[in-house]
Every structure is written in structure tokens, then in C-alpha cells.
Design a protein around this motif. Sequence first.
Motif, PDB file in Angstrom:
ATOM      1  N   ILE A   6       0.845  -1.189   0.000  1.00 43.01           N
ATOM      2  CA  ILE A   6       0.000   0.000   0.000  1.00 43.01           C
ATOM      3  C   ILE A   6       0.878   1.235   0.000  1.00 43.01           C
ATOM      4  CG2 ILE A   6      -1.680   1.292   1.381  1.00 43.01           C
ATOM      5  CD1 ILE A   6      -2.889  -1.295   2.197  1.00 43.01           C
ATOM      6  N   ARG A   7       0.652   2.104  -0.984  1.00 39.34           N
ATOM      7  CA  ARG A   7       1.497   3.295  -1.112  1.00 39.34           C
ATOM      8  C   ARG A   7       0.653   4.546  -1.199  1.00 39.34           C
ATOM      9  NH1 ARG A   7       6.755   2.334  -2.435  1.00 39.34           N
ATOM     10  NH2 ARG A   7       7.149   0.108  -2.788  1.00 39.34           N
ATOM     11  N   ASN A   8       0.983   5.474  -0.320  1.00 33.05           N
ATOM     12  CA  ASN A   8       0.347   6.801  -0.330  1.00 33.05           C
ATOM     13  C   ASN A   8      -1.170   6.714  -0.437  1.00 33.05           C
ATOM     14  OD1 ASN A   8       3.014   7.057  -2.388  1.00 33.05           O
ATOM     15  ND2 ASN A   8       2.978   8.299  -0.533  1.00 33.05           N
ATOM     16  N   LEU A   9      -1.740   5.756   0.266  1.00 33.83           N
ATOM     17  CA  LEU A   9      -3.191   5.568   0.183  1.00 33.83           C
ATOM     18  C   LEU A   9      -3.919   6.660   0.970  1.00 33.83           C
ATOM     19  CD1 LEU A   9      -5.552   3.711  -0.752  1.00 33.83           C
ATOM     20  CD2 LEU A   9      -5.381   2.610   1.482  1.00 33.83           C
ATOM     21  N   SER A  10      -4.792   7.379   0.283  1.00 37.00           N
ATOM     22  CA  SER A  10      -5.645   8.355   0.955  1.00 37.00           C
ATOM     23  C   SER A  10      -7.082   8.093   0.552  1.00 37.00           C
ATOM     24  CB  SER A  10      -5.266   9.784   0.563  1.00 37.00           C
ATOM     25  OG  SER A  10      -3.994  10.093   1.088  1.00 37.00           O
ATOM     26  N   ILE A  11      -7.969   8.167   1.530  1.00 35.53           N
ATOM     27  CA  ILE A  11      -9.384   7.919   1.245  1.00 35.53           C
ATOM     28  C   ILE A  11     -10.203   9.029   1.886  1.00 35.53           C
ATOM     29  CG2 ILE A  11     -11.317   6.336   1.552  1.00 35.53           C
ATOM     30  CD1 ILE A  11      -9.096   4.124   1.872  1.00 35.53           C
ATOM     31  N   VAL A  27      -1.281   6.660   3.765  1.00 35.67           N
ATOM     32  CA  VAL A  27      -0.871   5.461   4.496  1.00 35.67           C
ATOM     33  C   VAL A  27       0.013   4.566   3.624  1.00 35.67           C
ATOM     34  CG1 VAL A  27      -1.776   3.238   5.323  1.00 35.67           C
ATOM     35  CG2 VAL A  27      -2.709   5.388   6.204  1.00 35.67           C
ATOM     36  N   ASN A  28       1.077   4.075   4.214  1.00 36.38           N
ATOM     37  CA  ASN A  28       1.975   3.140   3.530  1.00 36.38           C
ATOM     38  C   ASN A  28       2.228   1.948   4.427  1.00 36.38           C
ATOM     39  OD1 ASN A  28       3.348   4.673   1.046  1.00 36.38           O
ATOM     40  ND2 ASN A  28       3.037   6.121   2.732  1.00 36.38           N
ATOM     41  N   PHE A  29       2.070   0.750   3.909  1.00 36.39           N
ATOM     42  CA  PHE A  29       2.610  -0.438   4.583  1.00 36.39           C
ATOM     43  C   PHE A  29       2.511  -1.600   3.611  1.00 36.39           C
ATOM     44  CE2 PHE A  29      -1.883  -0.664   5.757  1.00 36.39           C
ATOM     45  CZ  PHE A  29      -2.192  -2.009   5.678  1.00 36.39           C
ATOM     46  N   SER A  30       3.180  -2.670   3.934  1.00 38.96           N
ATOM     47  CA  SER A  30       3.104  -3.805   3.029  1.00 38.96           C
ATOM     48  C   SER A  30       2.997  -5.101   3.825  1.00 38.96           C
ATOM     49  CB  SER A  30       4.324  -3.834   2.105  1.00 38.96           C
ATOM     50  OG  SER A  30       5.479  -4.026   2.880  1.00 38.96           O
ATOM     51  N   VAL A  31       2.534  -6.138   3.151  1.00 41.29           N
ATOM     52  CA  VAL A  31       2.351  -7.440   3.788  1.00 41.29           C
ATOM     53  C   VAL A  31       3.010  -8.485   2.904  1.00 41.29           C
ATOM     54  CG1 VAL A  31       0.661  -9.115   4.613  1.00 41.29           C
ATOM     55  CG2 VAL A  31       0.116  -6.669   4.701  1.00 41.29           C
ATOM     56  N   ALA A  32       3.908  -9.256   3.486  1.00 42.12           N
ATOM     57  CA  ALA A  32       4.581 -10.307   2.718  1.00 42.12           C
ATOM     58  C   ALA A  32       3.702 -11.554   2.713  1.00 42.12           C
ATOM     59  CB  ALA A  32       5.934 -10.621   3.352  1.00 42.12           C
ATOM     60  N   GLU A  50       2.627 -13.521   5.982  1.00 35.35           N
ATOM     61  CA  GLU A  50       2.899 -12.676   7.131  1.00 35.35           C
ATOM     62  C   GLU A  50       1.589 -12.299   7.828  1.00 35.35           C
ATOM     63  OE1 GLU A  50       5.791  -8.851   7.981  1.00 35.35           O
ATOM     64  OE2 GLU A  50       4.594  -8.878   6.171  1.00 35.35           O
ATOM     65  N   LEU A  51       1.663 -12.091   9.144  1.00 40.42           N
ATOM     66  CA  LEU A  51       0.490 -11.591   9.845  1.00 40.42           C
ATOM     67  C   LEU A  51       0.789 -10.181  10.335  1.00 40.42           C
ATOM     68  CD1 LEU A  51      -1.856 -13.536  12.206  1.00 40.42           C
ATOM     69  CD2 LEU A  51      -1.479 -11.086  12.432  1.00 40.42           C
ATOM     70  N   VAL A  52       0.148  -9.218   9.678  1.00 37.39           N
ATOM     71  CA  VAL A  52       0.373  -7.825  10.033  1.00 37.39           C
ATOM     72  C   VAL A  52      -0.827  -7.317  10.804  1.00 37.39           C
ATOM     73  CG1 VAL A  52       0.663  -5.490   9.129  1.00 37.39           C
ATOM     74  CG2 VAL A  52       1.864  -7.409   8.046  1.00 37.39           C
ATOM     75  N   GLY A  53      -0.570  -6.745  11.960  1.00 37.64           N
ATOM     76  CA  GLY A  53      -1.664  -6.206  12.757  1.00 37.64           C
ATOM     77  C   GLY A  53      -1.820  -4.719  12.514  1.00 37.64           C
ATOM     78  N   ILE A  54      -3.044  -4.234  12.580  1.00 38.66           N
ATOM     79  CA  ILE A  54      -3.278  -2.788  12.572  1.00 38.66           C
ATOM     80  C   ILE A  54      -3.986  -2.443  13.871  1.00 38.66           C
ATOM     81  CG2 ILE A  54      -4.324  -0.839  11.377  1.00 38.66           C
ATOM     82  CD1 ILE A  54      -4.378  -2.399   8.841  1.00 38.66           C
ATOM     83  N   VAL A  65     -10.708   7.572  -3.518  1.00 35.87           N
ATOM     84  CA  VAL A  65      -9.477   6.873  -3.172  1.00 35.87           C
ATOM     85  C   VAL A  65      -8.341   7.363  -4.064  1.00 35.87           C
ATOM     86  CG1 VAL A  65      -8.389   4.617  -2.896  1.00 35.87           C
ATOM     87  CG2 VAL A  65     -10.863   4.840  -2.639  1.00 35.87           C
ATOM     88  N   SER A  66      -7.189   7.645  -3.451  1.00 33.50           N
ATOM     89  CA  SER A  66      -6.012   7.924  -4.272  1.00 33.50           C
ATOM     90  C   SER A  66      -4.841   7.149  -3.700  1.00 33.50           C
ATOM     91  CB  SER A  66      -5.717   9.421  -4.301  1.00 33.50           C
ATOM     92  OG  SER A  66      -5.314   9.836  -3.015  1.00 33.50           O
ATOM     93  N   GLY A  67      -3.765   7.029  -4.486  1.00 41.11           N
ATOM     94  CA  GLY A  67      -2.637   6.237  -4.066  1.00 41.11           C
ATOM     95  C   GLY A  67      -2.688   4.878  -4.732  1.00 41.11           C
ATOM     96  N   GLU A  68      -2.043   3.919  -4.112  1.00 39.92           N
ATOM     97  CA  GLU A  68      -1.879   2.642  -4.778  1.00 39.92           C
ATOM     98  C   GLU A  68      -2.074   1.491  -3.794  1.00 39.92           C
ATOM     99  OE1 GLU A  68       1.812   0.623  -7.008  1.00 39.92           O
ATOM    100  OE2 GLU A  68       1.531   2.748  -7.473  1.00 39.92           O
ATOM    101  N   ILE A  69      -2.865   0.503  -4.195  1.00 38.76           N
ATOM    102  CA  ILE A  69      -2.970  -0.731  -3.425  1.00 38.76           C
ATOM    103  C   ILE A  69      -2.511  -1.833  -4.351  1.00 38.76           C
ATOM    104  CG2 ILE A  69      -4.501  -2.314  -2.202  1.00 38.76           C
ATOM    105  CD1 ILE A  69      -6.420   0.057  -1.782  1.00 38.76           C
TER     106      ILE A  69
END
Lengths: 328, 317
Positions: free
Chosen positions: A8-13, A28-33, A36-40, A65-69
Motif C-alpha cells: 500500500i502506497r500513499n493511500l488516501s481515502i 498510508v503506507n505499509f506492506s504485507v509479505a 505474514e500476519l500484520v496487525g493494525i 481513493v487515491s494512491g496505490e494498493i
Amino acid sequence: MSAPLLDIRNLSIGFPAGKGEVLAVNDVNFSVAPRELVGIVGESGSGKSVTALAIIGLLPPNARVSGEIAFAGRNLVGLPQRQLRGLRGKEMGMIFQEPMTSLNPVFTVGDQIVEAVRAHEHMSLKAARDRATELLDKVGIPSPRRRLDDYPHQMSGGMRQRVMIAIALSSSPKLLIADEPTTALDVTIQAQLLDLLNGLREDFGTAIVLITHNMGVMAEIADRVVVMYCSRVVEEAGIFDLFDRPQHPYTEGLLGSTPDMGETAHRLTTIRGGMPNPADLPPGCLFAPRCDKAIAQCTTAQPPLFELGDGQKAACILAPKLQTEGAT
Amino acid sequence: MIGYTISRLLQAIPILLIVSLIAFGIIHLIPGDAATVIGGPSATPADLARIRENLGLDQPLHIQILTFYANLFQGDLGRSLLLGIPVTEAVLARSPITIGIAIYSLVLTIVFGLATGIIAALNHNRWIDQAATVFALIGVSLPNFWLALVMIVLFSVHLGWLPTGGYVPFTQNPIGWFRTATMPAVALALLQAGLLTRITRSTMLEVLSQDYIRTARAKGISEWRVVGRHALANVMMPVVTVLGLILSVLLSGSIVIETIFGIPGIGALLGNAIASRDYPMIQGGLFFITAALLLLNIVVDVLYTSLDPRIRVTGGK
Ligand SMILES: Nc1ncnc2c1ncn2[C@@H]1O[C@H](COP(=O)(O)OP(=O)(O)OP(=O)(O)O)[C@@H](O)[C@H]1O
Ligand SMILES: [Mg+2]
């Protein structure tokens, strides 16, 4: 590290509000491999659910929505519903907070699982029912064959959430999004379900994005945690770094409000005040008005998310790691 | 389920008896009586007294109603004073006409009401939604006899497409039946269609915001399936509950509408009976209509319990 499954890159909603727009998710930026278990984590209204719905393409139509998923290398933002539908339920599944209302009351659970199974795969009804039985068995429902013909109201909340998990897993998705899947359930059931989710990673190789208020839950099963505050990511860290060396005062506050590891903490009692009104944000760091450590500089400019090494990031100019780095 | 149906049927009996009593009271509040109608303007007081005695109208009211109940339990609703045939026979002869038009009207109501309501909900806050809302408002506020008269003026008098009234049995000439039954059916359907549009629209809007709809979408199934299967199944339940109400309004509306279009159904039968103070006919006709409505409402309720698994399993209220 392998290429991320979800990036997720530069996600704005934004949602229209009055004449303007209010950002529910801001850069918002983060990524999930894979696997992987990523918590928010983050308090109510910080944008966790909106982020989750954006990933699976179920935002209400008025959301901008703008940015990239990027999911498996493909940008989902702006993709037509037809193509998103092809991914939903197949490549990614989602389970929601409210097991009591998330299943259709007028169809049997078997019906609802079979529908999910057949949504993306041509399969006879008989074969789909067999698969549904298998899934119910996998999620730990006893005598699954008989349970297929139950209606949701005949099941407890924990069972229904297992059914939801079975639906989400019906086509072995690469990514499972779980939005507070255990909040509405009691503690023992919570623990069982978390074990189940964790086990699925091994069995299905599914990556999981887990949204929760509960730091204890995070400590138990997350690999990495993204901390959201007021529509932004304020810290991201591996689970050990997060607990041992939190870099953002908000994270510290969240940890401080967890009375004891493994116990539930629904309320974030030790952080004074509340989140600022998203329509009327203060200049500078959004957490500054509630922060005990805030200095004058905090209220002048919004701090960026500093890279602090070991994959840890924090949006605080006073982050301890930043200080030591600056010293050397 | 069977136990529930039987208990509902048993509950209907006292209701029927009470409604008959109320009807009896109202009939005797209407000024004038059958004797004056039968005897005509030239009848002497002695003639009238004789007629009253023949009809049992000289008996005290409580004896009259008890006689009615006693006969009722033997399956006898008396004879029509005007037609000279048993009330039961008259009602049975006329009811297919009313039932036929009622079914036609009900089909129009359901098709238009459901379709408009669903389309409005799916286009929430767009012009289609607003148009449907206005249509529903017009439907529930226009008196149906007024609409009937407007249609006669427009389609019969000006355009000459349809006859102004009369009735052709379906078995004799289906096209003729449609030509005579369409305007009455539409006039009767408008109010109900408006009502059903409103209920369908608001229920659909509520259902569409439910969590299980989001779950259905998360499965990646088509929007058609989400709406047509997951949403509609839940919309149908409240809609079925108002069917009973809709049928009541429909049957009571048919008295006026049949009279306007000169259709010889139950409504017209009852209308004439009231005009001529034909007591047994009024009493018997009302009894039949009440019984039919009670029965229909029981059918609707049983249908409802079989639609909703939450009620079905626990065995009804
Ligand atoms: N459909 C919508 N229209 C307008 N605003 C919305 C909509 N959905 C969410 N928001 C706003 O977006 C913000 C973030 O909401 P979100 O549901 O993501 O919070 P959350 O972090 O999941 O909170 P919680 O822990 O209570 O679930 C909130 O301020 C909310 O009011
Ligand atoms: Mg939420």
C-alpha cells in the motif's frame, strides 16, 4: 525478503462532508509479505476499517481513493468492480467484527458456504457441499455435515465467526483481512479463534491483516504491527521492537493501557483526551495535543514517518532511536 | 406449523362472531327497514307490520341475533329478501367475479409495487428514486373512485379503447374479460401499489445496509445475485406481512369500484343489499367477507412463518 503480496502506497481515502472532504485515511503506507500476519491497531475512528474495505474493494461508492494498493503486483485502485469481484472471495477474503449479523439469517450456513465455494469455481452442488463440510471441519466445527443445514440463529457467536472464516477461506485466498474478528466474543472463544487464524497461515499459506484494539492479541500472533492514529500511520515495527522499544508516544500509550499481556484491554484509558476532529485538524503533529512529551516544535510541522532501522518507522521527531542516531 | 395454523383458525371463530354482532348493530342503526322497501310507498302501517312479522323483524334485537347465530351454526345464513334465494348461494355465485378482479389487481400491485420499490432503493437519492416516491405518494393519496372516473372519461369516453363498464366472464371470452376487468383492477391496485412501493423501498434500503450484504459482496458474487437473492429474501418478509392489509383494503375498495363499473361481484351485491335494507344479505355478505379476510390473513401469517427460519424453527409465536 520476498516481494510483498500487498503493498500500500500513499493511500488516501476521503469522504464528502459538507462542502469539502474529510480524509479517513491519509497517506498510508505499509506492506504485507506472503504468509505474514500484520496487525493494525489504533483507537476508534483512526481509519482501520476504511483501509481494510479499500483493500477488498468494498468502500461505499462515495469514497474517493487515491494512491496505490498493489496486490500481487497489480494496482487495485481504480480497477472496475467486475475485476475486483474476480479477486474478492478468490484471492482475498474478509471477516468482520459482528458475527451475529454477518451471515444472512434466511439461508442455511451450508447454503452460504456453498455459494462462496461456487462463486469462483465450477463445481457440482454435491462437490461444493463436500467442500463446505471440509471447511467447517477445518475451522473446528464439530459434526460439520449436520451443521450445514443449520441456520445462523441456531449457532453461537463463536461458531458463526468460524463459519465466516470458512466462507473467507473457501477458495484458499492469498490474503485474509480480519477486522476485529474477536472483539464481540468472550475471551476463551477469542483465544481459540486466534489459534485457528494462526494455524491457517501454516495450512493455507494465507497472509493475514488483523485489525484489533487488543495489544495482547497482537503480542501473541502478529509478526509486524502498524499503528494508526487519526487517519495516519504513526508507527510501524516488528512485534518485538514494538513492545520493547516503542518509538511513538502514542504506541507507548497504547502499550501502557494494556494492563497485562494476554488480557483484554478494550479501552485506552491512559491516553488523555480524544482524537482531534478530522474536519478541524491542528497544525503539526496530530498527537501533540495529547502528548506528555510534546515540545514547541511538535505543533509547527507534521512529522514524516522516519525510518529507524530494522524495519521500524515512527512519525515522531522525539523518537528515541532518532536521538541516538543523531548523537552518533 | 400445523399446530400454529389450527390455533389461528380456532382464534378466528370468536372474531367472526364478534364482527357479526357489530355488523348487526350497525345494520339496525341505518334508518328505514326492509319492510318499507318491500312494501313500497303505498304500504299501510298494517301491511308493514305483517311484513315485519313475516321477516321476524318484530322480534327483540337480542332474539334476532341469537336466531342468526343459531342458523349460522347449521350453515344457514338465511334468504335474501330482495333476490329470494339463499344468501350463501348468492354470495357463491358472485364471488368468482370479485376474486378474479382481486387477483388481477393483486398481481398488478405486487409487480408494480415491488419493482418500483426495488428500483427506487437501488437508485437511492437519484431522480428515479424521487420519481418513485412521488408516484407512491400519489398512489396512496388519490381516492380510487376518483381514479376510476378519470380513467372512464379518458380511456372509454375520449379514446374509446375500453368499455365504460359491464362484465364479461373470463371463461366466455378472456379478451373481453381483460377489457372489462383492467380499469377496475388498476383503480383498485393504485393505492396498494403506492403502499407497497414505500414499504419495499424502505425495507430494501435497510436490508442493503446490513452486514450480511457486505459479506455476500465480499464473496465476489455478482451484484445481481447480492440484490436478487440475499437482499430480496429478506425484503420479502415485511412485504408479506403487509399483504394481509393490502387484501383487506382491496376487498373493501371493491364495493365502490364494482358499483362504478357495473360489475356484478360481491361488492355490488353488498352495495345493493345495503340500499334495499336486505338485512340477511348484508349480514351474510359481511360474514363471508370477514371470513375470507380472516382466512387470507392466516394464510399470510403461515406463509410468513415459513419464510423466516428464526420463527419457523421455534414453532411460531
Ligand atoms: N461511509 C462513510 N462515510 C463517511 N465517513 C466515513 C465512512 N466510513 C467511515 N467514515 C469515517 O472514517 C473514519 C475512520 O473510520 P473507520 O471505520 O476506518 O475507523 P476504525 O479505525 O475502524 O474504528 P473502529 O475501531 O471504531 O472500528 C471515521 O471518522 C469515520 O467516521
Ligand atoms: Mg472498524
